[in-house]
Design a protein around this motif. Structure first.
Motif, short mmCIF file in Angstrom:
data_model
loop_
_atom_site.label_atom_id
_atom_site.label_comp_id
_atom_site.label_asym_id
_atom_site.label_seq_id
_atom_site.Cartn_x
_atom_site.Cartn_y
_atom_site.Cartn_z
N GLY A 2 -13.64 23.40 42.44
CA GLY A 2 -14.11 22.17 41.85
C GLY A 2 -13.04 21.40 41.11
N VAL A 3 -13.49 20.41 40.37
CA VAL A 3 -12.60 19.59 39.54
C VAL A 3 -12.99 19.80 38.08
CG1 VAL A 3 -12.15 17.86 41.31
CG2 VAL A 3 -14.09 17.57 39.77
N TYR A 4 -12.03 19.53 37.20
CA TYR A 4 -12.28 19.70 35.78
C TYR A 4 -11.44 18.69 35.02
CZ TYR A 4 -7.86 22.16 36.16
OH TYR A 4 -6.56 22.47 36.43
N CYS A 5 -11.80 18.48 33.78
CA CYS A 5 -11.00 17.61 32.94
C CYS A 5 -11.14 18.02 31.48
CB CYS A 5 -11.37 16.14 33.13
SG CYS A 5 -13.06 15.75 32.73
N PHE A 6 -10.13 17.64 30.73
CA PHE A 6 -10.14 17.83 29.29
C PHE A 6 -10.33 16.46 28.66
CE2 PHE A 6 -7.98 21.67 30.62
CZ PHE A 6 -8.52 22.62 29.77
N VAL A 7 -11.32 16.36 27.81
CA VAL A 7 -11.65 15.10 27.14
C VAL A 7 -11.53 15.32 25.64
CG1 VAL A 7 -13.49 13.42 26.72
CG2 VAL A 7 -13.18 14.39 29.01
N PHE A 22 -7.84 13.12 28.87
CA PHE A 22 -6.42 13.42 28.72
C PHE A 22 -5.83 14.13 29.93
CE2 PHE A 22 -6.29 11.81 24.66
CZ PHE A 22 -5.18 12.17 23.93
N TYR A 23 -6.64 14.90 30.64
CA TYR A 23 -6.09 15.70 31.74
C TYR A 23 -7.19 15.99 32.75
CZ TYR A 23 -3.47 19.36 34.15
OH TYR A 23 -2.82 20.09 35.08
N ALA A 24 -6.85 15.90 34.03
CA ALA A 24 -7.78 16.24 35.10
C ALA A 24 -7.07 17.12 36.11
CB ALA A 24 -8.31 14.97 35.78
N GLY A 25 -7.83 18.01 36.73
CA GLY A 25 -7.24 18.91 37.72
C GLY A 25 -8.28 19.43 38.68
N PHE A 65 -13.97 20.69 27.61
CA PHE A 65 -13.69 21.00 29.02
C PHE A 65 -14.93 20.65 29.83
CE2 PHE A 65 -13.60 24.07 32.59
CZ PHE A 65 -12.32 23.83 33.08
N TYR A 66 -14.78 19.71 30.76
CA TYR A 66 -15.87 19.33 31.66
C TYR A 66 -15.49 19.75 33.07
CZ TYR A 66 -17.58 16.36 27.90
OH TYR A 66 -18.07 15.88 26.72
N PHE A 67 -16.47 20.10 33.88
CA PHE A 67 -16.16 20.52 35.24
C PHE A 67 -17.32 20.18 36.17
CE2 PHE A 67 -18.36 24.01 33.25
CZ PHE A 67 -19.26 24.44 34.23
N ALA A 68 -16.99 20.15 37.45
CA ALA A 68 -18.00 19.97 38.50
C ALA A 68 -17.63 20.89 39.65
CB ALA A 68 -18.04 18.52 38.98
N GLU A 69 -18.57 21.74 40.03
CA GLU A 69 -18.34 22.61 41.18
C GLU A 69 -18.52 21.79 42.45
OE1 GLU A 69 -19.88 26.73 40.97
OE2 GLU A 69 -20.86 26.00 39.15
N CYS A 79 -11.88 14.07 45.21
CA CYS A 79 -12.45 13.81 43.88
C CYS A 79 -11.36 13.81 42.82
CB CYS A 79 -13.52 14.85 43.58
SG CYS A 79 -14.43 14.52 42.06
N GLU A 80 -10.47 14.79 42.87
CA GLU A 80 -9.39 14.84 41.90
C GLU A 80 -8.52 13.58 42.01
OE1 GLU A 80 -5.53 17.45 40.52
OE2 GLU A 80 -5.90 17.03 42.63
#
Length: 110
Positions: A2-7, A22-25, A65-69, A79-80
């Motif tokens: 999945g994708v994730y990000c730091f907010v 601030f960051y996505a991966g 930390f947010y994420f989506a599978e 998506c990233e």
């Protein structure tokens, strides 16, 4: 996968709620394993990434930390890329298509 990000959501008294991506991966491993790697980064373990280390520690009390599978690997990549090109997160060093002004390039250098 999945994708994730730091907010970062700083808390300021008597001020409206503000959030900054601030960051996505992305990851092809489990999101839990990837998250644990960031916890190691926060403690100074793992591969040295100065901007990530600084983000995780400076905003320690305000970072989420947010994420989506996502099941399909092609969708994970797309998506990233969409997130990176739309928000141009400050801590990411590789933004695929976004046009960054030359005078701001130093913000995104590795």
């Amino acid at each position: 996968k999945g994708v994730y990000c730091f907010v970062v959501k700083p808390k300021f008294p008597n001020f409206f709620e503000t959030r900054y991506l601030f960051y996505a991966g992305k990851t092809n491993r489990t999101l839990w394993i990837r998250y644990k790697e960031y916890l190691n980064d926060q403690e100074g373990k793992g591969k040295p990434r100065d901007k990530v280390f600084e983000m995780l520690n400076f905003y320690r009390n305000d970072i989420y930390f947010y994420f989506a599978e996502i099941a399909n690997s092609n969708d994970v990549d797309a998506c990233e890329e969409k997130i990176l090109n739309t928000f141009v997160p400050h801590v990411n060093t590789d933004i695929p298509e976004a046009k960054i002004k030359p005078e701001l390039k130093n913000i995104y250098e590795k």
